[in-house]
Design a protein around this motif. Structure first.
Motif, PDB file in Angstrom:
ATOM      1  N   SER A 113       0.829  -1.219   0.000  1.00  0.00           N
ATOM      2  CA  SER A 113       0.000   0.000   0.000  1.00  0.00           C
ATOM      3  C   SER A 113       0.853   1.255   0.000  1.00  0.00           C
ATOM      4  O   SER A 113       0.464   2.264  -0.581  1.00  0.00           O
ATOM      5  CB  SER A 113      -1.020   0.076   1.145  1.00  0.00           C
ATOM      6  OG  SER A 113      -0.899  -0.922   2.056  1.00  0.00           O
ATOM      7  N   ASN A 114       2.011   1.198   0.655  1.00  0.00           N
ATOM      8  CA  ASN A 114       2.890   2.370   0.615  1.00  0.00           C
ATOM      9  C   ASN A 114       3.346   2.667  -0.814  1.00  0.00           C
ATOM     10  O   ASN A 114       3.428   3.826  -1.225  1.00  0.00           O
ATOM     11  CB  ASN A 114       4.117   2.150   1.503  1.00  0.00           C
ATOM     12  CG  ASN A 114       3.802   2.325   2.982  1.00  0.00           C
ATOM     13  OD1 ASN A 114       2.793   2.930   3.340  1.00  0.00           O
ATOM     14  ND2 ASN A 114       4.651   1.800   3.838  1.00  0.00           N
ATOM     15  N   ALA A 117       0.578   4.192  -2.744  1.00  0.00           N
ATOM     16  CA  ALA A 117       0.302   5.557  -2.291  1.00  0.00           C
ATOM     17  C   ALA A 117       1.287   6.582  -2.842  1.00  0.00           C
ATOM     18  O   ALA A 117       0.989   7.767  -2.880  1.00  0.00           O
ATOM     19  CB  ALA A 117       0.283   5.609  -0.769  1.00  0.00           C
ATOM     20  N   ILE A 118       2.480   6.118  -3.226  1.00  0.00           N
ATOM     21  CA  ILE A 118       3.444   7.104  -3.737  1.00  0.00           C
ATOM     22  C   ILE A 118       3.686   6.945  -5.238  1.00  0.00           C
ATOM     23  O   ILE A 118       4.568   7.590  -5.810  1.00  0.00           O
ATOM     24  CB  ILE A 118       4.780   7.076  -2.956  1.00  0.00           C
ATOM     25  CG1 ILE A 118       5.500   5.743  -3.110  1.00  0.00           C
ATOM     26  CG2 ILE A 118       4.542   7.389  -1.480  1.00  0.00           C
ATOM     27  CD1 ILE A 118       6.890   5.740  -2.480  1.00  0.00           C
ATOM     28  N   SER A 167      -8.060  -2.602  -8.105  1.00  0.00           N
ATOM     29  CA  SER A 167      -8.230  -1.257  -7.543  1.00  0.00           C
ATOM     30  C   SER A 167      -6.981  -0.414  -7.794  1.00  0.00           C
ATOM     31  O   SER A 167      -7.065   0.763  -8.129  1.00  0.00           O
ATOM     32  CB  SER A 167      -8.553  -1.336  -6.051  1.00  0.00           C
ATOM     33  OG  SER A 167      -7.598  -2.103  -5.376  1.00  0.00           O
ATOM     34  N   MET A 171      -6.669   3.021 -10.115  1.00  0.00           N
ATOM     35  CA  MET A 171      -6.159   4.266  -9.541  1.00  0.00           C
ATOM     36  C   MET A 171      -5.047   4.859 -10.404  1.00  0.00           C
ATOM     37  O   MET A 171      -5.027   6.050 -10.668  1.00  0.00           O
ATOM     38  CB  MET A 171      -5.624   4.009  -8.116  1.00  0.00           C
ATOM     39  CG  MET A 171      -6.711   3.823  -7.073  1.00  0.00           C
ATOM     40  SD  MET A 171      -6.064   3.003  -5.593  1.00  0.00           S
ATOM     41  CE  MET A 171      -5.650   4.391  -4.599  1.00  0.00           C
ATOM     42  N   ASP A 178      -3.157   9.182  -5.704  1.00  0.00           N
ATOM     43  CA  ASP A 178      -2.868  10.047  -4.572  1.00  0.00           C
ATOM     44  C   ASP A 178      -4.217  10.268  -3.882  1.00  0.00           C
ATOM     45  O   ASP A 178      -5.018  11.098  -4.274  1.00  0.00           O
ATOM     46  CB  ASP A 178      -2.275  11.350  -5.105  1.00  0.00           C
ATOM     47  CG  ASP A 178      -1.936  12.307  -3.981  1.00  0.00           C
ATOM     48  OD1 ASP A 178      -2.277  11.995  -2.834  1.00  0.00           O
ATOM     49  OD2 ASP A 178      -1.340  13.351  -4.274  1.00  0.00           O
ATOM     50  N   ALA A 179      -4.463   9.459  -2.834  1.00  0.00           N
ATOM     51  CA  ALA A 179      -5.831   9.227  -2.380  1.00  0.00           C
ATOM     52  C   ALA A 179      -6.534  10.412  -1.708  1.00  0.00           C
ATOM     53  O   ALA A 179      -7.762  10.468  -1.706  1.00  0.00           O
ATOM     54  CB  ALA A 179      -5.841   8.043  -1.425  1.00  0.00           C
ATOM     55  N   THR A 180      -5.773  11.357  -1.166  1.00  0.00           N
ATOM     56  CA  THR A 180      -6.409  12.347  -0.291  1.00  0.00           C
ATOM     57  C   THR A 180      -7.621  13.027  -0.923  1.00  0.00           C
ATOM     58  O   THR A 180      -8.679  13.128  -0.304  1.00  0.00           O
ATOM     59  CB  THR A 180      -5.396  13.437   0.130  1.00  0.00           C
ATOM     60  OG1 THR A 180      -4.140  12.811   0.348  1.00  0.00           O
ATOM     61  CG2 THR A 180      -5.837  14.133   1.391  1.00  0.00           C
ATOM     62  N   THR A 182      -9.515  12.118  -3.446  1.00  0.00           N
ATOM     63  CA  THR A 182     -10.629  11.179  -3.659  1.00  0.00           C
ATOM     64  C   THR A 182     -11.385  10.963  -2.354  1.00  0.00           C
ATOM     65  O   THR A 182     -12.620  10.957  -2.331  1.00  0.00           O
ATOM     66  CB  THR A 182     -10.089   9.813  -4.142  1.00  0.00           C
ATOM     67  OG1 THR A 182      -9.092  10.053  -5.118  1.00  0.00           O
ATOM     68  CG2 THR A 182     -11.187   8.953  -4.694  1.00  0.00           C
ATOM     69  N   LEU A 183     -10.652  10.785  -1.286  1.00  0.00           N
ATOM     70  CA  LEU A 183     -11.295  10.551   0.009  1.00  0.00           C
ATOM     71  C   LEU A 183     -12.097  11.772   0.444  1.00  0.00           C
ATOM     72  O   LEU A 183     -13.194  11.654   0.984  1.00  0.00           O
ATOM     73  CB  LEU A 183     -10.243  10.198   1.073  1.00  0.00           C
ATOM     74  CG  LEU A 183      -9.461   8.899   0.865  1.00  0.00           C
ATOM     75  CD1 LEU A 183      -8.321   8.783   1.868  1.00  0.00           C
ATOM     76  CD2 LEU A 183     -10.373   7.684   0.990  1.00  0.00           C
ATOM     77  N   LEU A 184     -11.534  12.937   0.187  1.00  0.00           N
ATOM     78  CA  LEU A 184     -12.198  14.174   0.628  1.00  0.00           C
ATOM     79  C   LEU A 184     -13.496  14.453  -0.121  1.00  0.00           C
ATOM     80  O   LEU A 184     -14.360  15.171   0.369  1.00  0.00           O
ATOM     81  CB  LEU A 184     -11.251  15.369   0.468  1.00  0.00           C
ATOM     82  CG  LEU A 184     -10.404  15.729   1.688  1.00  0.00           C
ATOM     83  CD1 LEU A 184      -9.557  16.946   1.387  1.00  0.00           C
ATOM     84  CD2 LEU A 184     -11.257  15.955   2.938  1.00  0.00           C
ATOM     85  N   ASN A 186     -15.841  12.667  -0.359  1.00  0.00           N
ATOM     86  CA  ASN A 186     -16.960  12.128   0.419  1.00  0.00           C
ATOM     87  C   ASN A 186     -17.091  12.815   1.780  1.00  0.00           C
ATOM     88  O   ASN A 186     -17.478  12.193   2.763  1.00  0.00           O
ATOM     89  CB  ASN A 186     -16.781  10.627   0.625  1.00  0.00           C
ATOM     90  CG  ASN A 186     -16.900   9.880  -0.674  1.00  0.00           C
ATOM     91  OD1 ASN A 186     -17.700  10.261  -1.527  1.00  0.00           O
ATOM     92  ND2 ASN A 186     -16.111   8.844  -0.839  1.00  0.00           N
TER      93      ASN A 186
ATOM     94  N   GLY B  21     -12.041   2.945  -7.485  1.00  0.00           N
ATOM     95  CA  GLY B  21     -11.100   1.884  -7.849  1.00  0.00           C
ATOM     96  C   GLY B  21     -11.519   0.510  -7.361  1.00  0.00           C
ATOM     97  O   GLY B  21     -10.957  -0.499  -7.767  1.00  0.00           O
ATOM     98  N   GLY B  22     -12.474   0.460  -6.429  1.00  0.00           N
ATOM     99  CA  GLY B  22     -12.909  -0.835  -5.931  1.00  0.00           C
ATOM    100  C   GLY B  22     -12.526  -1.089  -4.483  1.00  0.00           C
ATOM    101  O   GLY B  22     -12.984  -2.042  -3.869  1.00  0.00           O
ATOM    102  N   GLN B  25     -13.504   2.882   1.523  1.00  0.00           N
ATOM    103  CA  GLN B  25     -13.060   4.022   2.312  1.00  0.00           C
ATOM    104  C   GLN B  25     -13.464   3.730   3.751  1.00  0.00           C
ATOM    105  O   GLN B  25     -14.646   3.550   4.051  1.00  0.00           O
ATOM    106  CB  GLN B  25     -13.721   5.304   1.823  1.00  0.00           C
ATOM    107  CG  GLN B  25     -13.332   6.527   2.631  1.00  0.00           C
ATOM    108  CD  GLN B  25     -13.845   7.822   2.020  1.00  0.00           C
ATOM    109  OE1 GLN B  25     -14.668   7.810   1.093  1.00  0.00           O
ATOM    110  NE2 GLN B  25     -13.369   8.941   2.537  1.00  0.00           N
ATOM    111  N   SER B 148       2.003   8.234   3.776  1.00  0.00           N
ATOM    112  CA  SER B 148       0.984   8.848   2.914  1.00  0.00           C
ATOM    113  C   SER B 148      -0.404   8.592   3.485  1.00  0.00           C
ATOM    114  O   SER B 148      -1.302   9.421   3.363  1.00  0.00           O
ATOM    115  CB  SER B 148       1.052   8.292   1.498  1.00  0.00           C
ATOM    116  OG  SER B 148       2.274   8.654   0.916  1.00  0.00           O
ATOM    117  N   ASP B 152      -3.473  10.930   4.893  1.00  0.00           N
ATOM    118  CA  ASP B 152      -4.893  10.770   4.574  1.00  0.00           C
ATOM    119  C   ASP B 152      -5.756  10.747   5.831  1.00  0.00           C
ATOM    120  O   ASP B 152      -6.845  11.318   5.847  1.00  0.00           O
ATOM    121  CB  ASP B 152      -5.118   9.476   3.777  1.00  0.00           C
ATOM    122  CG  ASP B 152      -4.497   9.559   2.387  1.00  0.00           C
ATOM    123  OD1 ASP B 152      -4.170  10.685   1.954  1.00  0.00           O
ATOM    124  OD2 ASP B 152      -4.330   8.509   1.743  1.00  0.00           O
ATOM    125  N   THR B 156      -8.545  13.423   6.404  1.00  0.00           N
ATOM    126  CA  THR B 156      -9.915  12.964   6.143  1.00  0.00           C
ATOM    127  C   THR B 156     -10.470  12.018   7.200  1.00  0.00           C
ATOM    128  O   THR B 156     -11.630  11.656   7.168  1.00  0.00           O
ATOM    129  CB  THR B 156      -9.990  12.205   4.789  1.00  0.00           C
ATOM    130  OG1 THR B 156      -9.413  10.902   4.952  1.00  0.00           O
ATOM    131  CG2 THR B 156      -9.244  12.932   3.683  1.00  0.00           C
TER     132      THR B 156
END
Ligand code: SF4
Lengths: 207, 469
Positions: A113-114, A117-118, A167, A171, A178-180, A182-184, A186, B21-22, B25, B148, B152, B156
């Motif tokens: 996941s790291n 994420a980068i 997934s 992405m 760079d997820a931030t 996308t998360l925001l 919602n 992406g599947g 969250q 990272s 997040d 969030t």
């Protein structure tokens, strides 16, 4: 360390580069970047120190020191690569050395996941194919064109079907790894969740 | 796909959305931070012009870089000082509660959060540290994240993650005398291998687990990650609730009753479905010691280092690397291997019950002259409790050094390090090459009681010889 470093941004769909093979199972994050290099408040200088102790032990014979690997950007590894600590310093150090993608038999969860994420796609291949590439790469340079959309790696003589989590693939192709942000998107749902979690009601006095 | 396990329930409860992406969250109920993996995350937040969304859901402490001999500020090590200052500033600017040195509540993040009552059943807990799995001992779903993802969570209070599969590890019977949670978890990792847990959460269950104290359960969940499982947990029970009761941040008065009611509803259903089940007999576990360079390379104290041919082909490669690095011969006994350094501490085994057990072994005995031995309590609270009980004195009288709380030689980011190819007997969790500060240093993982026994004899020993007398 090689040419100037720029972090990846936006869509990632093609990665072309020379391979560098690192043989061994269970290569942990302490080996990728020893703990003393975690004494930093940014990631910038980590590229030089990647595999520092292993490289010292091998006195110039470590793959990351070999002249012929100087321009390599696709790392080929075996199983459970990146096990151990959650330090993002490990993929950061690899990336700053010049690694843009990793192909291996398997990866540890947090390391994977790291990387995502980068902006470092990690692909898996069956053991035989990985070893085949490593063997070939042992005495010849290997240039791969990775096509993320079709999960295909092409070389002059061979094609490999790569596996990558759906997934992660989506992405990278959409540029939303760079997820931030996308998360925001919602934000309302997040607020709603916050207001409805049972334990936040009985931890009201919390700190 | 697992169904109706505690993991499924907590996951579903915290799910905010399905991402394009599947992946899911997931809302993070409690976010813990420390000085090593947070500075870059705060930096990224600033770059993006974002604020910490719910500062009251993040708690900070400092553990990895703190010196354990002299803690007066500024630290002698400039870089360490810079890191603690950065954390202090980030917490101040973002209104995050920080348990600093001298607060009475500082310590290793995975020791501190449970002892403050912050860790509770049914929560999701994340921290930029792989041993966050520790908190699963309370029936929380807790996992390590990278920097990272720390960013997040700060921005969030959520992360993007794929749901894990669930493997139940059923432990029958109970541990025998002189065998501890550490031995059990080393045994499990040896049986299943260091990568079996990739993609899984581990649910530890069965009579042997029910019998364990909360601190022992933390030792088990702590090392899930060494088996490749990002998350490990145990269904909460009376033990769990009693441990939390009256802790500083635990729910109080009418809130306590509500909490209890909810917590009691939280466990895997009787007929829940697991992706996999693994069973073992806990009564067969011996005091266990690692001989190699991964936590999976362990044997019972009376066994020999395995021959290459005795190992499955997939393990042979790393075994060969381990023989060479450790300088041990296949077939050699683990018992009686000479030890240079003894370390009791870490988030695996630096809690008060660990120190009590080790102190009982070392009481009225002396540390071997050949050995440098030291104890690093997991937190300021552990240290003060130990002093109250006179445990510090028992250690000091025997020749152990008594230090200030921190991570210390678990990963050697402070000045506590192995030198050359010294061998340590260590109650910590990782025996990776170079882990304890020397690129050729060697680590043998074992329980705190076994470390105490090794300290007395100056070599790997069976602690049962000390406690059964
Ligand atoms: S004690 Fe060791 S494993 Fe635990 S948090 Fe500190 S460095 Fe990590």
């Amino acid at each position: 360390m090689k040419s100037e470093f720029t972090s990846p941004i936006g869509k990632i769909s093609q990665i072309n580069g020379e391979c560098i093979s690192l043989i061994g199972n269970d290569i942990d994050t302490d080996r990728i970047i020893p703990a003393r290099f975690l004494k930093c408040i940014n990631f910038e200088s980590l590229g030089e120190s990647v595999f520092e102790d292993d490289r010292k032990t091998l006195k110039g014979r470590h793959p990351f020191d070999l002249e012929e690997n100087k321009n390599a950007s696709i790392l080929i590894v075996n199983s459970n690569f990146g096990c151990g600590s959650s330090r993002e310093h490990a993929p950061q150090a690899l990336m700053r050395w010049g690694i843009k993608a990793i192909i291996g038999e398997s990866f540890a969860d947090i390391f994977y996941s790291n990387c995502i994420a980068i902006g470092i796609p990690c692909f898996t291949l069956p053991k035989e194919s990985v070893q085949h590439i490593q063997k070939y790469n042992n005495n010849k340079r290997l240039f791969l064109n990775i096509d993320l959309k079709n999960s295909l790696a092409k070389s002059k003589d061979a094609n490999f079907h790569l596996e990558i989590k759906d997934s992660s693939k989506k992405m990278f192709l959409s540029g939303e790894w760079d997820a931030t942000s996308t998360l925001l998107e919602n934000e309302n749902l997040i607020e709603k969740k916050y207001n409805n979690l049972p334990y936040l009601k009985f931890n009201t006095h919390f700190l | 796909m697992s169904q109706d396990t505690l993991f499924d329930k907590v996951w579903d409860l915290h799910k905010v959305s399905n991402l394009p992406g599947g992946s899911d969250q997931i809302f993070i109920g409690l976010h813990l931070i420390h000085e090593v993996t947070s500075p870059q995350a705060f930096g990224a937040l600033k770059d993006k012009n974002l604020k910490v969304k719910f500062p009251n859901r993040t708690v900070a402490t400092v553990d990895h870089i703190v010196p354990t001999d002299n803690q007066s500020r500024p630290f002698k090590d400039n870089l360490a000082e810079q890191m603690i200052e950065t954390l202090e500033n980030n917490c101040l600017q973002n209104k995050i509660k920080f348990f600093n040195i001298g607060s009475g509540n500082q310590g290793i993040v995975h020791v501190v959060a449970p002892e403050l009552g912050l860790t509770q059943p049914g929560m999701t807990i994340a921290c930029g540290d792989s041993h966050t799995s520790t908190h699963g001992a309370f029936g929380a779903i807790a996992f390590g994240i990278g920097t990272s993802q720390v960013r997040d969570v700060l921005a969030t209070q959520t992360i993007a993650m794929n749901k894990l599969k669930v493997r139940q590890i059923w432990c029958d019977n109970k541990l025998s005398n002189g065998v501890y949670a550490k031995d059990l978890v080393l045994h499990i990792i040896n049986e299943l291998g260091v990568k079996a847990g990739v993609g899984f959460a581990y649910e530890f269950a069965g009579p042997a687990i029910d019998e364990l104290s909360m601190e022992e359960r933390m030792t088990i969940c702590n090392m899930s990650i060494e088996g490749g499982a990002r998350c490990g947990y145990i269904n909460p029970d009376e033990n769990t609730f009693n441990y939390i009761k009256n802790k500083l941040c635990a729910p109080k008065y009418e809130h306590w009753d509500k909490a209890l009611l909810w917590w009691k509803s939280l466990k895997s259903d009787e007929n829940s479905i697991y992706d996999d089940v693994f069973k073992l007999d806990a009564s067969k576990v011996e005091p266990t010691v690692t001989w190699g360079i991964t936590p999976g390379q362990s044997i019972g104290i009376n066994q020999q280092i395995p021959l290459l041919d005795d190992l499955p082909p997939s393990d042979q490669f790393v075994a060969e690397e381990a023989y060479e690095y450790m300088g041990f011969k296949p077939g050699q006994s683990i018992k009686d291997i000479p030890i240079d350094v003894c370390f009791i501490g870490s988030c695996t085994n630096g809690r008060i019950s660990d120190l009590r057990v080790a102190a009982k072994v070392i009481k009225d005995k002396k540390v071997s002259k050949k050995v440098k031995a030291f104890v690093v309590p997991g937190s300021e609270k552990v240290a003060s409790e130990a002093k109250k009980e006179g445990i510090d004195k028992i250690f000091k009288d025997s020749g152990f050094q008594w230090r200030e709380p921190g991570c210390s030689m678990c990963l050697a980011m402070n000045s506590d390090k192995l030198t050359g190819n010294q061998i340590s007997a260590s109650s910590s969790n990782r025996n990776f090459k170079g882990r304890q500060g020397s690129p050729s240093g060697r680590t043998l993982l074992m329980s705190p009681a076994m470390v105490a026994a090794a300290a007395i004899n100056g070599k790997v020993s069976d602690v049962r010889e000390f406690i059964n007398k």
